[in-house]
Design an enzyme around this catalytic site. Structure first.
Site, PDB file in Angstrom:
ATOM      1  N   ARG A  84     -14.567 -12.493  -0.937  1.00 45.27           N
ATOM      2  CA  ARG A  84     -13.670 -13.154   0.182  1.00 45.27           C
ATOM      3  C   ARG A  84     -14.641 -13.675   1.121  1.00 45.27           C
ATOM      4  O   ARG A  84     -14.104 -14.675   1.714  1.00 45.27           O
ATOM      5  CB  ARG A  84     -12.767 -12.287   0.724  1.00 45.27           C
ATOM      6  CG  ARG A  84     -11.513 -11.935  -0.267  1.00 45.27           C
ATOM      7  CD  ARG A  84     -10.444 -10.963   0.309  1.00 45.27           C
ATOM      8  NE  ARG A  84      -9.170 -10.925  -0.598  1.00 45.27           N
ATOM      9  CZ  ARG A  84      -8.473  -9.725  -0.440  1.00 45.27           C
ATOM     10  NH1 ARG A  84      -8.551  -8.961   0.658  1.00 45.27           N
ATOM     11  NH2 ARG A  84      -7.432 -10.034  -1.229  1.00 45.27           N
TER      12      ARG A  84
ATOM     13  N   ASP B 267      -8.536  -6.373   5.013  1.00 39.32           N
ATOM     14  CA  ASP B 267      -7.646  -7.471   4.519  1.00 39.32           C
ATOM     15  C   ASP B 267      -7.210  -8.391   5.488  1.00 39.32           C
ATOM     16  O   ASP B 267      -6.590  -9.334   5.123  1.00 39.32           O
ATOM     17  CB  ASP B 267      -6.442  -6.745   4.054  1.00 39.32           C
ATOM     18  CG  ASP B 267      -6.738  -5.942   2.558  1.00 39.32           C
ATOM     19  OD1 ASP B 267      -7.729  -6.408   2.240  1.00 39.32           O
ATOM     20  OD2 ASP B 267      -5.933  -5.008   2.069  1.00 39.32           O
TER      21      ASP B 267
ATOM     22  N   SER C 245       0.940  -1.126  -0.025  1.00 40.88           N
ATOM     23  CA  SER C 245      -0.096   0.156   0.075  1.00 40.88           C
ATOM     24  C   SER C 245       0.906   1.039   0.146  1.00 40.88           C
ATOM     25  O   SER C 245       0.366   2.235  -0.719  1.00 40.88           O
ATOM     26  CB  SER C 245      -0.735  -0.186   1.155  1.00 40.88           C
ATOM     27  OG  SER C 245      -1.754  -0.934   1.248  1.00 40.88           O
TER      28      SER C 245
ATOM     29  N   SER D  64     -14.543   2.154  -1.192  1.00 40.49           N
ATOM     30  CA  SER D  64     -13.058   1.860  -1.147  1.00 40.49           C
ATOM     31  C   SER D  64     -12.272   2.930  -0.705  1.00 40.49           C
ATOM     32  O   SER D  64     -12.350   3.964  -1.617  1.00 40.49           O
ATOM     33  CB  SER D  64     -12.733   0.848  -2.021  1.00 40.49           C
ATOM     34  OG  SER D  64     -11.247   0.616  -1.931  1.00 40.49           O
ATOM     35  N   SER D  65     -11.369   2.793   0.196  1.00 38.23           N
ATOM     36  CA  SER D  65     -10.466   3.814   0.403  1.00 38.23           C
ATOM     37  C   SER D  65      -9.509   4.278  -0.680  1.00 38.23           C
ATOM     38  O   SER D  65      -8.904   5.216  -0.743  1.00 38.23           O
ATOM     39  CB  SER D  65      -9.718   3.779   1.805  1.00 38.23           C
ATOM     40  OG  SER D  65      -8.825   2.785   1.790  1.00 38.23           O
TER      41      SER D  65
ATOM     42  N   ARG E 173      -4.456 -13.891  -0.780  1.00 35.75           N
ATOM     43  CA  ARG E 173      -4.622 -13.925   0.923  1.00 35.75           C
ATOM     44  C   ARG E 173      -5.379 -15.154   1.163  1.00 35.75           C
ATOM     45  O   ARG E 173      -5.502 -15.433   2.472  1.00 35.75           O
ATOM     46  CB  ARG E 173      -5.576 -12.645   1.274  1.00 35.75           C
ATOM     47  CG  ARG E 173      -4.853 -11.331   1.112  1.00 35.75           C
ATOM     48  CD  ARG E 173      -5.281 -10.129   1.931  1.00 35.75           C
ATOM     49  NE  ARG E 173      -4.566  -8.999   1.627  1.00 35.75           N
ATOM     50  CZ  ARG E 173      -3.325  -8.679   1.636  1.00 35.75           C
ATOM     51  NH1 ARG E 173      -2.664  -9.440   2.239  1.00 35.75           N
ATOM     52  NH2 ARG E 173      -2.823  -7.524   1.412  1.00 35.75           N
TER      53      ARG E 173
ATOM     54  N   ARG F 111       1.674   3.960  -3.296  1.00 33.83           N
ATOM     55  CA  ARG F 111       1.249   5.484  -3.147  1.00 33.83           C
ATOM     56  C   ARG F 111       2.573   6.400  -3.462  1.00 33.83           C
ATOM     57  O   ARG F 111       2.439   7.375  -4.070  1.00 33.83           O
ATOM     58  CB  ARG F 111       1.057   5.760  -1.644  1.00 33.83           C
ATOM     59  CG  ARG F 111      -0.734   5.218  -1.370  1.00 33.83           C
ATOM     60  CD  ARG F 111      -1.017   5.168  -0.170  1.00 33.83           C
ATOM     61  NE  ARG F 111      -2.250   5.042   0.480  1.00 33.83           N
ATOM     62  CZ  ARG F 111      -2.856   3.811   0.114  1.00 33.83           C
ATOM     63  NH1 ARG F 111      -2.382   2.864  -0.299  1.00 33.83           N
ATOM     64  NH2 ARG F 111      -4.338   3.825   0.612  1.00 33.83           N
TER      65      ARG F 111
ATOM     66  N   SER G  26     -12.213   2.639   6.301  1.00 29.82           N
ATOM     67  CA  SER G  26     -10.580   2.399   6.161  1.00 29.82           C
ATOM     68  C   SER G  26     -10.027   3.729   6.365  1.00 29.82           C
ATOM     69  O   SER G  26      -9.249   4.086   5.480  1.00 29.82           O
ATOM     70  CB  SER G  26     -10.409   1.674   4.767  1.00 29.82           C
ATOM     71  OG  SER G  26     -11.087   0.584   4.641  1.00 29.82           O
TER      72      SER G  26
END
Length: 407
Positions: A323, A292, A23, A144-145, A366, A27, A172
């Site tokens: 998920r 997550d 993440s 979603s962030s 994951r 960025r 988030s």
């Protein structure tokens, strides 16, 4: 490639070095593309970060980011701002099923020229970059962030900065704060109060700004699970981590106390130790700020034969797979009883764990990594195990080094 895991016992003491946060890396890679005076150390070696770098460096007009969701969101915003550059942004079959309309509509509010080349609301996207004149966007807060962060990352390059208004309860928040913190470190002025975020325009100086990416807390979650399922006295030291992390998943240190795991912070490392047996009370968690790690926690609770209630999971339905459905399916193959809604999971206390089950991974890294710690309880097989390269290419090697045996 399938991997068969034997029933194993961890070494009493181990050390693992984990690559940089996916993440944080992505960025910073986007900020580096906007402001080339940035240098980055400890970049993630995950597929997502590699694909992000490849797309940014490539002169091709078609950018294929395969299954990298973060890259899809961030690059959509980035290329919308690149004046006189026209590209097509596409991805895997699953990526073309993951919605992006919310972000596209927000960018269009700023003046972006983005068209769908196939299905409305989904990649691939045809993007004609230009100077965006708008400076105000309104979004629902429970999205979603990554949509929000994509807008925040390009905001300092906009002529009049950006005012982002969020309607409702924000999802988030730690990931939004991560983005704002990195902008602040670069020198960008931001303000986040209530449901409004403002980012001022920023002109870079010639001075080089050096960033070092903290190691990935999501990746650390699997080692928390392994320690929770181990004998009292087992320890693993992980590097490189800091106590005041930007990453939302650092809440693991507090959450896993309920599973008997103590976290000790030192300079650049954390040591995880199994100190006590887990509580027999039901685990109750709101993971809206760290969805997550839900898969890891569910498997840990199942392995310890605890009941577990998790809410705040509404974003899990649009990940690499749904998920929540995948978790229910695979846990029930192992003998669990699981109830799910669109935003929650309830795991009932288990009475047994079935052996030699083949865990389907659904092309989701994951899923593979979350179920692996059950090798401390039963032999099992992980289907298409190489999917872990998306975020943690060294995962299976690291597990073997700490005592997990494979066939």
């Amino acid at each position: 490639m399938n991997i068969k895991l034997q029933k194993s016992t961890l070494h009493k003491q181990s050390n693992i070095a984990i690559t940089g946060s996916k993440s944080e890396s992505n960025r910073l890679l986007l900020l580096q593309a906007l402001y080339p005076n940035i240098t980055i150390a400890n970049i993630s070696n995950s597929d997502d970060a590699v694909l992000m770098q490849k797309a940014l460096k490539s002169s091709d007009t078609i950018k294929d980011i395969h299954h990298a969701g973060t890259a899809m969101r961030f690059l959509t915003a980035y290329y919308a701002t690149q004046n006189r550059q026209e590209i097509t942004l596409t991805g895997s079959a699953r990526m073309q099923e993951r919605p992006i309309k919310i972000l596209v509509e927000a960018l269009r509010q700023l003046g972006a020229d983005i068209q769908y080349t196939n299905n409305e609301g989904y990649p691939p996207l045809q993007i004609k970059g230009q100077k965006l004149q708008g400076n105000k966007v309104t979004l629902d807060a429970n999205i979603s962030s990554q949509y929000i962060s994509a807008l925040l990352l390009i905001a300092p390059t906009l002529e009049n900065g950006l005012t982002l208004s969020l309607n409702g309860k924000i999802t988030s928040v730690p990931y939004i704060n991560m983005t704002l913190s990195l902008l602040n470190d670069l020198g960008v002025k931001t303000h986040f109060e209530g449901n409004t975020i403002t980012v001022q325009r920023f002109e870079a100086t010639e001075n080089v700004k050096a960033f070092t990416v903290e190691s990935d807390w999501s990746s650390a979650s699997y080692f928390y699970s392994l320690i929770a399922l181990s004998e009292i006295g087992t320890t693993i030291e992980l590097s490189s981590y800091k106590e005041n992390s930007l990453q939302g998943d650092s809440c693991l240190a507090e959450i896993y106390k309920e599973f008997g795991v103590e976290t000790v912070f030192a300079e650049n490392t954390i040591t995880l130790s199994k100190k006590w047996e887990a509580t027999q009370e039901a685990i109750k968690l709101d993971l809206k700020n760290a969805p997550d790690i839900a898969q890891t926690i569910a498997v840990t609770a199942f392995g310890l034969k605890l009941s577990c209630n998790m809410i705040g999971l509404h974003t899990l339905k649009i990940k690499e797979t749904d998920r929540l459905v995948a978790l229910k399916t695979e846990l029930e193959k192992l003998g669990a009883s699981v109830d799910i809604t669109d935003a929650s999971l309830h795991l009932h206390e288990a009475t047994q764990i079935n052996e030699n089950i083949i865990i389907e991974t659904y092309k989701d890294h994951r899923m593979a990594m979350a179920f692996a710690p059950l090798a401390l309880r039963v032999p099992l097989e992980i289907e298409k195990a190489d999917v872990v390269s998306k975020s943690f290419p060294d995962f299976w090697k690291d597990l073997q080094n700490i005592g997990i045996k494979t066939v």
